[in-house]
Scaffold this motif. Structure first.
Motif, PDB file in Angstrom:
ATOM      1  N   SER A  41       0.999  -1.188  -0.108  1.00  0.00           N
ATOM      2  CA  SER A  41      -0.001   0.050   0.113  1.00  0.00           C
ATOM      3  C   SER A  41       0.770   1.287  -0.073  1.00  0.00           C
ATOM      4  N   VAL A  42       2.189   1.162   0.351  1.00  0.00           N
ATOM      5  CA  VAL A  42       2.892   2.464   0.518  1.00  0.00           C
ATOM      6  C   VAL A  42       3.114   2.945  -0.981  1.00  0.00           C
ATOM      7  N   VAL A  43       3.256   1.764  -1.858  1.00  0.00           N
ATOM      8  CA  VAL A  43       3.655   2.131  -3.182  1.00  0.00           C
ATOM      9  C   VAL A  43       2.724   3.024  -3.684  1.00  0.00           C
ATOM     10  N   PHE A  44       1.164   2.349  -3.299  1.00  0.00           N
ATOM     11  CA  PHE A  44      -0.047   3.204  -3.863  1.00  0.00           C
ATOM     12  C   PHE A  44      -0.020   4.696  -3.331  1.00  0.00           C
ATOM     13  N   GLY A  45       0.400   4.625  -2.177  1.00  0.00           N
ATOM     14  CA  GLY A  45       0.467   5.927  -1.519  1.00  0.00           C
ATOM     15  C   GLY A  45       1.481   6.838  -2.099  1.00  0.00           C
ATOM     16  N   LEU A  46       2.531   6.266  -2.340  1.00  0.00           N
ATOM     17  CA  LEU A  46       3.434   7.307  -2.905  1.00  0.00           C
ATOM     18  C   LEU A  46       3.274   7.834  -4.433  1.00  0.00           C
ATOM     19  N   CYS A  47       2.805   6.659  -5.264  1.00  0.00           N
ATOM     20  CA  CYS A  47       2.558   7.190  -6.468  1.00  0.00           C
ATOM     21  C   CYS A  47       1.321   8.248  -6.566  1.00  0.00           C
ATOM     22  N   MET A  48       0.327   7.919  -5.702  1.00  0.00           N
ATOM     23  CA  MET A  48      -1.004   9.094  -5.620  1.00  0.00           C
ATOM     24  C   MET A  48      -0.232  10.193  -5.324  1.00  0.00           C
ATOM     25  N   LEU A  49       0.428  10.198  -4.237  1.00  0.00           N
ATOM     26  CA  LEU A  49       1.095  11.547  -3.640  1.00  0.00           C
ATOM     27  C   LEU A  49       1.868  12.368  -4.523  1.00  0.00           C
ATOM     28  N   LEU A  50       2.713  11.704  -5.240  1.00  0.00           N
ATOM     29  CA  LEU A  50       3.766  12.378  -6.128  1.00  0.00           C
ATOM     30  C   LEU A  50       3.270  12.237  -7.519  1.00  0.00           C
ATOM     31  N   GLY A  51       2.448  11.463  -7.840  1.00  0.00           N
ATOM     32  CA  GLY A  51       2.233  11.441  -9.356  1.00  0.00           C
ATOM     33  C   GLY A  51       0.695  12.016  -9.783  1.00  0.00           C
ATOM     34  N   PHE A  52      -0.209  11.978  -8.727  1.00  0.00           N
ATOM     35  CA  PHE A  52      -1.389  12.250  -9.130  1.00  0.00           C
ATOM     36  C   PHE A  52      -1.989  13.678  -8.408  1.00  0.00           C
ATOM     37  N   VAL A  53      -1.539  13.793  -6.989  1.00  0.00           N
ATOM     38  CA  VAL A  53      -1.993  14.932  -6.239  1.00  0.00           C
ATOM     39  C   VAL A  53      -1.389  16.418  -6.826  1.00  0.00           C
ATOM     40  N   PRO A  54      -0.214  16.413  -7.427  1.00  0.00           N
ATOM     41  CA  PRO A  54       0.040  17.805  -7.799  1.00  0.00           C
ATOM     42  C   PRO A  54      -0.767  18.045  -9.173  1.00  0.00           C
ATOM     43  N   ILE A  55      -0.999  17.251 -10.166  1.00  0.00           N
ATOM     44  CA  ILE A  55      -1.684  17.329 -11.115  1.00  0.00           C
ATOM     45  C   ILE A  55      -3.028  17.671 -10.968  1.00  0.00           C
ATOM     46  N   PHE A  56      -3.711  16.835  -9.843  1.00  0.00           N
ATOM     47  CA  PHE A  56      -5.120  17.133  -9.587  1.00  0.00           C
ATOM     48  C   PHE A  56      -5.434  18.313  -9.029  1.00  0.00           C
ATOM     49  N   SER A  57      -4.580  19.009  -8.155  1.00  0.00           N
ATOM     50  CA  SER A  57      -4.707  20.293  -7.644  1.00  0.00           C
ATOM     51  C   SER A  57      -4.655  21.307  -8.572  1.00  0.00           C
ATOM     52  N   VAL A  58      -3.695  21.042  -9.586  1.00  0.00           N
ATOM     53  CA  VAL A  58      -3.919  22.134 -10.706  1.00  0.00           C
ATOM     54  C   VAL A  58      -5.145  22.160 -11.573  1.00  0.00           C
ATOM     55  N   LEU A  59      -5.541  20.830 -11.729  1.00  0.00           N
ATOM     56  CA  LEU A  59      -6.783  20.776 -12.500  1.00  0.00           C
ATOM     57  C   LEU A  59      -7.894  21.227 -12.040  1.00  0.00           C
ATOM     58  N   LEU A  60      -8.251  21.006 -10.511  1.00  0.00           N
ATOM     59  CA  LEU A  60      -9.304  21.493  -9.761  1.00  0.00           C
ATOM     60  C   LEU A  60      -9.434  23.064  -9.919  1.00  0.00           C
ATOM     61  N   LYS A  61      -8.239  23.358  -9.655  1.00  0.00           N
ATOM     62  CA  LYS A  61      -8.015  24.905  -9.472  1.00  0.00           C
ATOM     63  C   LYS A  61      -8.701  25.448 -11.084  1.00  0.00           C
ATOM     64  N   LYS A  62      -8.153  24.819 -12.028  1.00  0.00           N
ATOM     65  CA  LYS A  62      -8.407  25.301 -13.446  1.00  0.00           C
ATOM     66  C   LYS A  62      -9.992  25.084 -13.675  1.00  0.00           C
ATOM     67  N   TRP A  63     -10.413  24.005 -13.510  1.00  0.00           N
ATOM     68  CA  TRP A  63     -11.548  23.699 -13.933  1.00  0.00           C
ATOM     69  C   TRP A  63     -12.620  24.057 -13.108  1.00  0.00           C
ATOM     70  N   PHE A  64     -12.687  24.168 -11.892  1.00  0.00           N
ATOM     71  CA  PHE A  64     -13.616  24.110 -10.727  1.00  0.00           C
ATOM     72  C   PHE A  64     -13.380  25.560  -9.910  1.00  0.00           C
ATOM     73  N   GLN A  65     -12.318  26.310  -9.994  1.00  0.00           N
ATOM     74  CA  GLN A  65     -11.806  27.220  -9.226  1.00  0.00           C
ATOM     75  C   GLN A  65     -11.864  26.872  -7.813  1.00  0.00           C
ATOM     76  N   ILE A  66     -11.499  25.731  -7.491  1.00  0.00           N
ATOM     77  CA  ILE A  66     -11.487  25.195  -6.135  1.00  0.00           C
ATOM     78  C   ILE A  66      -9.855  25.095  -5.669  1.00  0.00           C
ATOM     79  N   GLU A  67      -9.700  25.785  -4.223  1.00  0.00           N
ATOM     80  CA  GLU A  67      -8.170  25.780  -4.056  1.00  0.00           C
ATOM     81  C   GLU A  67      -8.007  24.730  -2.871  1.00  0.00           C
TER      82      GLU A  67
END
Lengths: 310, 282, 258
Positions: free
Chosen positions: A130-156
Motif C-alpha cells: 500500500s505504501v507504493v500506492f500512496g507514494l504514486c498517488m502523492l507524487l504522481g496524482f496529487v500535484p496534477i489533480f490540484s492544478v486541474l481542480l483550480k483550473k476547472w472548478f476554481q477550487i483551491e
C-alpha cells in the motif's frame, strides 16, 4: 461371542510411533491455544489501556465530539470516524461496479488466452504494497489533480483530500474484487451457462439472471473483503488525506480517518499516557468496526450459500 | 431492446477494464520509471547506509532498510509457516471436533481482517509496558501476527482440498496420524508454498505494523534488541520529505520493493508448477 | 464358525449423524462371516451401504466426524471396535485399495517402500528387495524397473492402480479391501487388475465392492447382497446367482432394480 479386545503385544517400534503421534498432537494443541490466548490478550490489552481515557471522559464525548486537541485534553475523534465512513463508502461506490464489470469481461467475454494473461496480471498486482500506492498517488496524482481542480472548478486545494484518498482506495481494492469475482464466476459449471443460453437469452441476460445469482456469495464476499481492506487501510490513506482533524466541508477538503489519525499522532504518543490511551481507544473502535463488518460478512455469506446452494 | 442493452453493457465493461488496467499500469509505470531513473542516477543508494542528515537531503542510501526488511520478514515467515502448518493440521477431523475447528477458523478470519496498524499498536503497548524502545524482535513479532492468519488460511485450504482417498489409503497402510499428516503436507506443498509466499509478500510491503515497533533507526540492525527499519517505512518517511532528492529516494525504494514483490509472486507460480508434478493433475 | 479365520461381523449398526435431529442409519444389524483366502464380493445398488460396510472393516470412517458404530467386527479373534484396539496395528493387517488410484506424492519406488519403511527399520538392500518382489507380484516390475525414481503421478491410470495394489500388499496384510477398484479404469487395465486379484487370493482374504454384476460373477467366491443397509442374502457365488431365494435378489440379478 467372547473376544479379546487388544492385540497381545505392541511392538517396540509401534509404541515408539504412537508416542511420537501423541507428542505431536500435544504440540499442535499448544500452538492452537497460543492463537487463542494471543487473541484474548490482544482484546484485553486494548480495553485495559483505553480504560484510562474512558474513565476520564465519557464514551459519548470521545466518539461524537470532533475536537482532537491533545494539548487541551480534548480527544473527540468523530471527524476521523466520519472521514473513515466517507472515504470507504465513496471508494466502494466507485470500485464495485467497475471491478465487477471488469471481472465479468475477463471471465465471460475475453478469449481464453487473454483471460489467463489478464487474471494473472491482476493477481500479481494484488500484491503491490500500500505504501507504493500512496507514494504514486502523492507524487504522481496529487500535484496534477490540484492544478486541474483550480483550473476547472476554481477550487483551491493542496490535492490532499478525501477524494484523493477514495481514489487511492478504489485502485487498491480493484485487484482484490476483480480476481475473487473472476474466480467465483469461473467456478460455476458450464452447464449453467448452456441452459440459460439455450433458453434464448442474450449473454448479458444470462450473466445478469443466472451467473450473478449463482456466484452471488462469492461476489459478495469479494466485495466485503475489499470493504474490509479499505476500512483498515493505513499507510496509503495517511499519505494522501492531508490529516486535518476537523469535519471535512467537501470531498475536496483534507480530513482524517481512524488509522491515519493513529499514524499521524504517533510522534507524541509515547510521552503522554492520556493521549496514548486515547489513541488505543481509537484503535479499539477501529478493531470493533472491522470485526463487526467481518462477522456480518461471514453471516451474510453463509446465509446466501444456504439459499443458492452453489 | 435487449440487444441494445447487451451492447451498452459491453461498452461499459470495456471501459471498466480499461479503468482497472489503466490505473494499475499507472502505478506500475510511475514506480518503475521514476525508480529506475533515480537508481540509474545514483546506484550507490541501494548499497550504502544513510549518513547523519539523510532525511534532510544528506548523504547516503537505504541499504539499512533493505537489510532490516530481510531480517524481519524471513524469520517471521518461517515461524508463522511452522505454526500455520501445526494449526492447520489440528483443524483436521482427526484432531479436533467440527465445532472447535469452526470456532478456530472464525478467529483466524477475524485476525486476518484486522488492520495491521492495530497489531503494531498492540506490540507497541507491550513494549511500553516493559519500558523498551522499538526493536527488531518486536518487528518480527508484529509481522508474525500479520502473516500467521494469512498463511494458516492458505495451508488449511490446501490441506482440506487433498482428496479423501489419499487419507484413506494412508491410514489403511497402518500409519499413525503424524505420519499421515506428513504425507498430506507433502501432497499439498504447492498450496502451502503459495500461501507462505503470499504471506511473505504482505510482510515485505506492510508498513503500518512495524512503523511503531522497530524504532525507525537510521543504522544497520545490529541484533535482536537493537532498533532497525524496513523498506516500506522508509518510503513513507521519504515521501513526506520537503527535499526533492529524498523523494526520489522514495521512488528508488519503491522500485526495489516492487521488484521484490514481483519476483516473489512469479516464483510462487513457478514453484507451484514444479511441486504439482507429484500430484495427480486435472 | 470359530474355525473360520476370516472376518466375523455380529450385530453391526452404523449411523451417520446428520445436522438434523434424526441420524441416518447406514447399516442395520449386519451379521456376516467372510471366509478366508477367498474373494468375497459385496454387491448392491448405489446407496445401499457397500462402501460403508467395507470401510467399517478397518475403521476408516473414524477419520470422519459424526459416525456412530455399535456391534462387533472380529478379525483374528479380536474385536476391532474395542476401545483399546490400536488402529495402526489393525490397518496394517487390513489394507484398502480405493476407487481412484491416488499415488503418494513421491517416486514410484517410495510409494512401494513407504509402508515397509514405516513399520520396520530397513536398509537399502532390504527395501530394494521388497520393492522388486512386490512390483513383480502385481506384474508392474517389467514396466517400471527403468524409472523407479520418477514421480508416481506420471504413470497411466491403470499402472497407478496396480501400484496402489502393490503399495497395499507391501506391508503383508491379511485382508485386502477393494472399493470398486476397476471403475476408473479402461477395459484392458480392468482385465489386468482382475487377473491380479484372482492370483492374489491364495495369499490374502479379499473383500471386493462392485456394482457390476458381471465382475462379481467373474471374481466372486462368496457373494453378499446388500440393499438399503441390510444384508438381503449371502452365499456361495454359484448358489446365489443360480437360485436366489429372496425376491429382491432375483430382481437385482435380473437387472430390474439397480
Amino acid at each position: 461371542m467372547k473376544v479379546k479386545g487388544r492385540s497381545k503385544k505392541v511392538g517396540n517400534r509401534l509404541s515408539f510411533r504412537l508416542v511420537k503421534d501423541n507428542i505431536s498432537r500435544k504440540i499442535m494443541i499448544v500452538c492452537t491455544s497460543i492463537i487463542f490466548l494471543l487473541f484474548i490478550s490482544f482484546v484485553v490489552l486494548l480495553v485495559l489501556k483505553s480504560n484510562l481515557v474512558i474513565s476520564k471522559y465519557s464514551i459519548k464525548e470521545l466518539l461524537f465530539s470532533s475536537f482532537w486537541e491533545p494539548e487541551n485534553h480534548k480527544y473527540g475523534f468523530f471527524s476521523a470516524t466520519f472521514g473513515t465512513f466517507i472515504v470507504t463508502v465513496f471508494s466502494m461506490i466507485m470500485a464495485i461496479p467497475i471491478s465487477i464489470l471488469a471481472a465479468v469481461y475477463i471471465a465471460e467475454y475475453s478469449p481464453n488466452k487473454l483471460r489467463r494473461y489478464l487474471s494473472s496480471f491482476i493477481d500479481v498486482l494484488a500484491g503491490i504494497p500500500s505504501v507504493v500506492f500512496g507514494l504514486c498517488m502523492l507524487l504522481g496524482f496529487v500535484p496534477i489533480f490540484s492544478v486541474l481542480l483550480k483550473k476547472w472548478f476554481q477550487i483551491e486545494t493542496t490535492g490532499m483530500c478525501l477524494f484523493t484518498a477514495s481514489i487511492t482506495l478504489t485502485v487498491m481494492v480493484f485487484p482484490i474484487i476483480v480476481s475473487l469475482t473472476v474466480e467465483s464466476l469461473r467456478a460455476l459449471p458450464v452447464e449453467l451457462r448452456e441452459i440459460s443460453l439455450s433458453l434464448g437469452s442474450t449473454k448479458w441476460q444470462m450473466i445478469k439472471k443466472t451467473l450473478f445469482k449463482a456466484a452471488g456469495p462469492g461476489i459478495i464476499s469479494a466485495i466485503l473483503l475489499g470493504f474490509g481492506r479499505a476500512l483498515g487501510e493505513t499507510m496509503a490513506v495517511a499519505m494522501v488525506i492531508g490529516s486535518k482533524n476537523n469535519i471535512p466541508t467537501s470531498l475536496f477538503a483534507s480530513g482524517q480517518t481512524l488509522p491515519s489519525l493513529i499514524i499521524s499522532s504517533f510522534g507524541e504518543m509515547m510521552s503522554v499516557p492520556e493521549e496514548q490511551s486515547a489513541l488505543i481507544f481509537v484503535a479499539l473502535t477501529l478493531f470493533v468496526l472491522v470485526t463487526v463488518s467481518n462477522i456480518i460478512a461471514k453471516v451474510v455469506n453463509n446465509k446466501l450459500k444456504k439459499r443458492w446452494r452453489y | 431492446m435487449r440487444y441494445l442493452e447487451e451492447k451498452i453493457v459491453k461498452i461499459l465493461m470495456i471501459c471498466s477494464i480499461l479503468a482497472v488496467l489503466g490505473s494499475l499500469l499507472f502505478i506500475l509505470f510511475i514506480t518503475i520509471s521514476r525508480g529506475w531513473i533515480s537508481i540509474n542516477e545514483n546506484p550507490g543508494i541501494i548499497f550504502t547506509t544513510p549518513g547523519p542528515r539523510y532525511l534532510l537531503g544528506g548523504e547516503g542510501g537505504f541499504f539499512h532498510a533493505i537489510a532490516g526488511s530481510l531480517y524481519m520478514v524471513v524469520p517471521s515467515t518461517i515461524i508463522s509457516l511452522i505454526l500455520a502448518c501445526l494449526i492447520a493440521l489440528f483443524l483436521q477431523s482427526e484432531y479436533s471436533s467440527k465445532r472447535i475447528s469452526e470456532i478456530i477458523r472464525l478467529f483466524i478470519d477475524i485476525l486476518w481482517g484486522t488492520p495491521s496498524i492495530i497489531y503494531g499498536l498492540f506490540v507497541l503497548t507491550i513494549l511500553i509496558s516493559f519500558h523498551r524502545r522499538g526493536c527488531l524482535l518486536a518487528g518480527i513479532v508484529a509481522l508474525i501476527f500479520l502473516e500467521l492468519p494469512i498463511i494458516t488460511r492458505y495451508v488449511d485450504e490446501s490441506i482440506s482440498s487433498t482428496p479423501k482417498e489419499l487419507k484413506e489409503i494412508a491410514y489403511s497402510m497402518g500409519l499413525t496420524r503424524v505420519e499421515v499428516s506428513k504425507i498430506i503436507l507433502k501432497y499439498s506443498s504447492s498450496g502451502i508454498i503459495a500461501g507462505s509466499l503470499i504471506g511473505l509478500g504482505r510482510a515485505f510491503g506492510d508498513a503500518a505494523s512495524i512503523i511503531f515497533t522497530t524504532g525507525a533507526a537510521s543504522t544497520m540492525p545490529k541484533g535482536l534488541l537493537s532498533s532497525c527499519t524496513a523498506l516500506p517505512v522508509v518510503i513513507f518517511q521519504q515521501a513526506n520529505s520537503f527535499y526533492p532528492s529524498v523523494r526520489d529516494h522514495a521512488y528508488a525504494a519503491a522500485f526495489i520493493l516492487i521488484i521484490i514483490i514481483l519476483i516473489l509472486s512469479i516464483t510462487s507460480r513457478l514453484l507451484q508448477k514444479k511441486f504439482s508434478k507429484y500430484t495427480v493433475g486435472d | 464358525m470359530q474355525e473360520n479365520n476370516g472376518i466375523v461381523i455380529r450385530n453391526l449398526n452404523i449411523y451417520y449423524k446428520n445436522n438434523s435431529k434424526n441420524d441416518f442409519t447406514a447399516l442395520h444389524n449386519i451379521n456376516l462371516d467372510i471366509p478366508k483366502n477367498q474373494i468375497t464380493a459385496i454387491m448392491g445398488p448405489s446407496g445401499s451401504g457397500k462402501t460403508t460396510l467395507l470401510k467399517s472393516l478397518n475403521r476408516l470412517h473414524s477419520i470422519n466426524n459424526g459416525v456412530k458404530v455399535n456391534g462387533q467386527v472380529i478379525i483374528d479373534g479380536e474385536d476391532i471396535y474395542h476401545p483399546m484396539h490400536l488402529l495402526p496395528e489393525l490397518r496394517r493387517k487390513v489394507g484398502l485399495i480405493s476407487q481412484k488410484p491416488i499415488p503418494l506424492p513421491t517416486s514410484i519406488y517410495e510409494n512401494v517402500a513407504y509402508g515397509p519403511k514405516i513399520h520396520n527399520r530397513l536398509n537399502r538392500k532390504e527395501s530394494d528387495a521388497i520393492v522388486e518382489k512386490t512390483l513383480k507380484k502385481v506384474n508392474l516390475w517389467e514396466e517400471v524397473k527403468e524409472r523407479l525414481n520418477q514421480p508416481a503421478a506420471d504413470l497411466s491410470v491403470g499402472q497407478q492402480q496396480r501400484l496402489s495394489i502393490a503399495r497395499a500388499i507391501s506391508i503383508n496384510p491379511d485382508i485386502l479391501l477393494c472399493d470398486e477398484i476397476t471403475s476408473a479404469l479402461d477395459p484392458i487395465s480392468s482385465e489386468k487388475v482382475e487377473h491380479l486379484l484372482l492370483s492374489l487370493k491364495e495369499e490374502y482374504t479379499i473383500v471386493l465392492v462392485s456394482h457390476m454384476l458381471r465382475q462379481v460373477k467373474r471374481l466372486g467366491d462368496y457373494v453378499i447382497f446388500l440393499y438399503m443397509g441390510k444384508v438381503i442374502e449371502q452365499g456361495n457365488m454359484g448358489e446365489l446367482f443360480n437360485s436366489p431365494r429372496n425376491k429382491i435378489t432375483q430382481q437385482y440379478i435380473k437387472g430390474v432394480i439397480s
